[in-house]
Design a protein around this motif. Structure first.
Motif, PDB file in Angstrom:
ATOM      1  N   GLN A   1       7.786   2.325 -37.804  1.00  9.05           N
ATOM      2  CA  GLN A   1       8.648   1.152 -37.709  1.00  9.05           C
ATOM      3  C   GLN A   1       7.805  -0.113 -37.851  1.00  9.05           C
ATOM      4  O   GLN A   1       6.763  -0.267 -37.223  1.00  9.05           O
ATOM      5  CB  GLN A   1       9.363   1.151 -36.366  1.00  9.05           C
ATOM      6  CG  GLN A   1      10.390   0.070 -36.252  1.00  9.05           C
ATOM      7  CD  GLN A   1      11.142   0.164 -34.942  1.00  9.05           C
ATOM      8  OE1 GLN A   1      10.721   0.846 -34.015  1.00  9.05           O
ATOM      9  NE2 GLN A   1      12.249  -0.536 -34.844  1.00  9.05           N
TER      10      GLN A   1
ATOM     11  N   LEU B   1      10.596 -15.603 -34.068  1.00  5.05           N
ATOM     12  CA  LEU B   1      11.019 -14.535 -34.970  1.00  5.05           C
ATOM     13  C   LEU B   1      11.604 -15.184 -36.217  1.00  5.05           C
ATOM     14  O   LEU B   1      12.406 -16.110 -36.129  1.00  5.05           O
ATOM     15  CB  LEU B   1      12.045 -13.631 -34.288  1.00  5.05           C
ATOM     16  CG  LEU B   1      11.519 -12.897 -33.049  1.00  5.05           C
ATOM     17  CD1 LEU B   1      12.641 -12.127 -32.372  1.00  5.05           C
ATOM     18  CD2 LEU B   1      10.368 -11.975 -33.405  1.00  5.05           C
TER      19      LEU B   1
ATOM     20  N   ALA C   1       7.238  -4.057 -37.264  1.00 12.03           N
ATOM     21  CA  ALA C   1       7.658  -5.067 -36.288  1.00 12.03           C
ATOM     22  C   ALA C   1       8.413  -6.187 -36.989  1.00 12.03           C
ATOM     23  O   ALA C   1       8.234  -6.446 -38.174  1.00 12.03           O
ATOM     24  CB  ALA C   1       6.428  -5.631 -35.577  1.00 12.03           C
ATOM     25  N   ASP C   2       9.282  -6.848 -36.243  1.00 12.15           N
ATOM     26  CA  ASP C   2       9.987  -8.010 -36.783  1.00 12.15           C
ATOM     27  C   ASP C   2       8.968  -9.073 -37.156  1.00 12.15           C
ATOM     28  O   ASP C   2       8.032  -9.344 -36.399  1.00 12.15           O
ATOM     29  CB  ASP C   2      10.951  -8.575 -35.737  1.00 12.15           C
ATOM     30  CG  ASP C   2      12.122  -7.651 -35.464  1.00 12.15           C
ATOM     31  OD1 ASP C   2      12.568  -6.971 -36.410  1.00 12.15           O
ATOM     32  OD2 ASP C   2      12.592  -7.615 -34.311  1.00 12.15           O
ATOM     33  N   PRO C   3       9.139  -9.713 -38.318  1.00 11.23           N
ATOM     34  CA  PRO C   3       8.196 -10.758 -38.712  1.00 11.23           C
ATOM     35  C   PRO C   3       8.303 -11.971 -37.786  1.00 11.23           C
ATOM     36  O   PRO C   3       9.388 -12.331 -37.347  1.00 11.23           O
ATOM     37  CB  PRO C   3       8.599 -11.113 -40.136  1.00 11.23           C
ATOM     38  CG  PRO C   3       9.905 -10.469 -40.371  1.00 11.23           C
ATOM     39  CD  PRO C   3      10.163  -9.462 -39.313  1.00 11.23           C
ATOM     40  N   TYR C   4       7.161 -12.569 -37.486  1.00 11.80           N
ATOM     41  CA  TYR C   4       7.140 -13.704 -36.570  1.00 11.80           C
ATOM     42  C   TYR C   4       6.033 -14.678 -36.940  1.00 11.80           C
ATOM     43  O   TYR C   4       5.143 -14.376 -37.737  1.00 11.80           O
ATOM     44  CB  TYR C   4       6.946 -13.226 -35.127  1.00 11.80           C
ATOM     45  CG  TYR C   4       5.642 -12.492 -34.899  1.00 11.80           C
ATOM     46  CD1 TYR C   4       4.477 -13.191 -34.563  1.00 11.80           C
ATOM     47  CD2 TYR C   4       5.573 -11.115 -35.015  1.00 11.80           C
ATOM     48  CE1 TYR C   4       3.286 -12.521 -34.369  1.00 11.80           C
ATOM     49  CE2 TYR C   4       4.386 -10.446 -34.810  1.00 11.80           C
ATOM     50  CZ  TYR C   4       3.243 -11.146 -34.486  1.00 11.80           C
ATOM     51  OH  TYR C   4       2.059 -10.491 -34.284  1.00 11.80           O
TER      52      TYR C   4
ATOM     53  N   PRO D   1      15.077 -13.776 -42.677  1.00 10.64           N
ATOM     54  CA  PRO D   1      14.643 -13.309 -44.003  1.00 10.64           C
ATOM     55  C   PRO D   1      14.294 -14.421 -44.991  1.00 10.64           C
ATOM     56  O   PRO D   1      13.317 -14.298 -45.726  1.00 10.64           O
ATOM     57  CB  PRO D   1      15.840 -12.491 -44.496  1.00 10.64           C
ATOM     58  CG  PRO D   1      16.489 -11.996 -43.246  1.00 10.64           C
ATOM     59  CD  PRO D   1      16.312 -13.114 -42.244  1.00 10.64           C
TER      60      PRO D   1
END
Length: 157
Positions: A2, A41, A4-7, A44
């Protein structure tokens, strides 16, 4: 696996260095206030824009030893004056009213309206709730629809 969410981590600020032959801008490794430290966070559209910017920087072969998102031509922190010039050129005349401040206010206002939570907007912007309410969140001209509450109060129902 998985991903990670981009930040984006906000971990510093720019300070102007004057005199002594060292004039210019330097990155100070701490932000302005304790509230400024934050991880944002990224949606897109931001990830796409940042990816394009980083790709362009790598393709240009320009130095970027600090890993800055908007470095100068020589890889140092970009002067806010120079950033302003680039910003004005990019927005053109159609969007001449858009400044970094109006953009920031718009983001803070939209987060506050979406969640009804000025504290959430303040965290996004790196402010305290009081500063965000005073400077970064627009107050709508029309009050919220409170007719039902006022009718019940006035009629005792």
């Amino acid at each position: 696996m998985q991903v990670a969410d981009p930040y984006l981590d906000v971990t510093g600020t720019l300070i102007e260095v004057r005199g002594g032959g060292r004039g210019g801008w330097e990155r100070k490794p701490v932000p302005k206030t304790d509230n400024s430290w934050r991880r944002i966070l990224l949606p897109p559209h931001s990830v796409e824009a940042i990816t394009d910017t980083i790709t362009d920087l790598k393709a240009s072969g320009r130095p970027n030893p600090m890993g800055l998102l908007f470095p100068s031509r020589v890889g140092t922190p970009r002067s806010p004056t120079n950033f302003g010039r680039v910003w004005r050129a990019a927005r053109g005349t159609e969007f001449s009213w858009v400044t970094p401040r109006t953009f920031r206010r718009g983001a803070g206002t939209e987060v506050d309206r979406a969640y009804g939570d000025p504290e959430r907007a303040a965290r996004q912007l790196g402010n305290t709730e009081g500063v965000a309410k005073k400077h970064c969140i627009d107050i709508p001209e029309t009050a919220p629809d409170n007719r039902g509450v006022l009718e019940r109060w006035a009629t005792g129902r």
